[in-house]
Scaffold this active site. Structure first.
Site, short mmCIF file in Angstrom:
data_model
loop_
_atom_site.label_atom_id
_atom_site.label_comp_id
_atom_site.label_asym_id
_atom_site.label_seq_id
_atom_site.Cartn_x
_atom_site.Cartn_y
_atom_site.Cartn_z
N HIS A 153 3.33 0.74 -5.71
CA HIS A 153 3.76 0.88 -4.31
C HIS A 153 2.82 0.16 -3.37
O HIS A 153 1.71 -0.21 -3.75
CB HIS A 153 3.87 2.37 -3.92
CG HIS A 153 2.57 3.12 -3.92
ND1 HIS A 153 2.06 3.77 -5.03
CD2 HIS A 153 1.65 3.34 -2.94
CE1 HIS A 153 0.91 4.36 -4.73
NE2 HIS A 153 0.64 4.11 -3.47
N HIS A 185 -3.19 0.20 1.37
CA HIS A 185 -3.53 -0.01 -0.04
C HIS A 185 -2.32 -0.47 -0.84
O HIS A 185 -1.18 -0.34 -0.39
CB HIS A 185 -4.15 1.24 -0.68
CG HIS A 185 -3.25 2.45 -0.73
ND1 HIS A 185 -3.27 3.47 0.20
CD2 HIS A 185 -2.30 2.83 -1.63
CE1 HIS A 185 -2.38 4.40 -0.12
NE2 HIS A 185 -1.78 4.03 -1.23
N GLU A 216 4.96 3.44 0.76
CA GLU A 216 4.29 4.65 1.25
C GLU A 216 3.90 4.41 2.70
O GLU A 216 3.39 3.32 3.03
CB GLU A 216 3.05 4.92 0.40
CG GLU A 216 2.22 6.11 0.88
CD GLU A 216 0.92 6.27 0.07
OE1 GLU A 216 0.76 5.64 -1.00
OE2 GLU A 216 0.05 7.03 0.53
#
Ligand SMILES: CC[C@@H](C(=O)O)C(=O)SCCNC(=O)CCNC(=O)[C@H](O)C(C)(C)COP(=O)(O)OP(=O)(O)OC[C@H]1O[C@@H](n2cnc3c(N)ncnc32)[C@H](O)[C@@H]1OP(=O)(O)O
Ligand SMILES: [Co+2]
Length: 139
Positions: free
Chosen positions: A81, A8, A130
């Site tokens: 992110h 994502h 991440e």
């Protein structure tokens, strides 16, 4: 470690409700999940599905939110992110540390229910990364 799929793109916003409308009206987003609270991570979350990844809208849960400082600098919100999948988060962390990258804290359970960890943006060319462990075999 081996770089996996883009899971994502995290987008910080002062209002998930307003961002949902923006993605729906301007971009024609249709697969929009129900927003939910993730107090352990200090955020409210809403996933928007695209054909090959997800947009993760994140809004501060409270004043102690890890995205509070980002939104103070970017009051309208913005790209926060990117999240890549890894098969083994502990192996990835050990590898990153051995290479001198700053891993932020210990793994914790993220919005998909699997362990996540963050790499400092200053060690990633200005991008907060991440890493998300995928269930065994789903990588
Ligand atoms: C929904 C749950 C979960 C999931 O399952 O997907 C999530 O995604 S949770 C997402 C929110 N959580 C986090 O971001 C946790 C990790 N983040 C942190 O630990 C901190 O935010 C940080 C990255 C260490 C930044 O620290 P902070 O104190 O907030 O900010 P500073 O202002 O001190 O920043 C230092 C420095 O880094 C730059 N910065 C900050 N955030 C970003 C960013 N998102 N992208 C790029 N660069 C960033 C900031 O501009 C500072 O740079 P200088 O001004 O040059 O010093
Ligand atoms: Co995320």
């Amino acid at each position: 470690m081996t770089l996996g799929r883009l899971n994502h793109v995290g987008v910080a916003t002062p209002s998930i409700a307003k961002s949902i409308e923006t993605y729906r009206i301007l971009l024609g987003a249709a697969a929009i999940g129900e927003p939910f609270d993730l107090p352990a991570q200090g955020v409210k979350v809403c996933f928007i599905d695209t054909p090959n990844t997800q947009i993760e809208l994140i809004e501060p849960y409270d004043d102690a939110s890890p995205i509070a400082s980002f939104l103070a600098k970017n009051p309208a919100g913005g790209q926060h992110h990117v999240c890549f999948e890894v098969a083994d988060i502990h192996a990835a962390i050990a590898d990153l540390k051995a290479k001198g990258a700053r891993v932020l804290g210990e793994p914790r359970i993220g919005a998909h229910g699997t362990p996540i960890v963050f790499v400092h943006p200053k060690d990633m060319g200005g991008v907060l990364v991440e890493l998300m462990e995928t269930p065994h075999g789903d990588h």
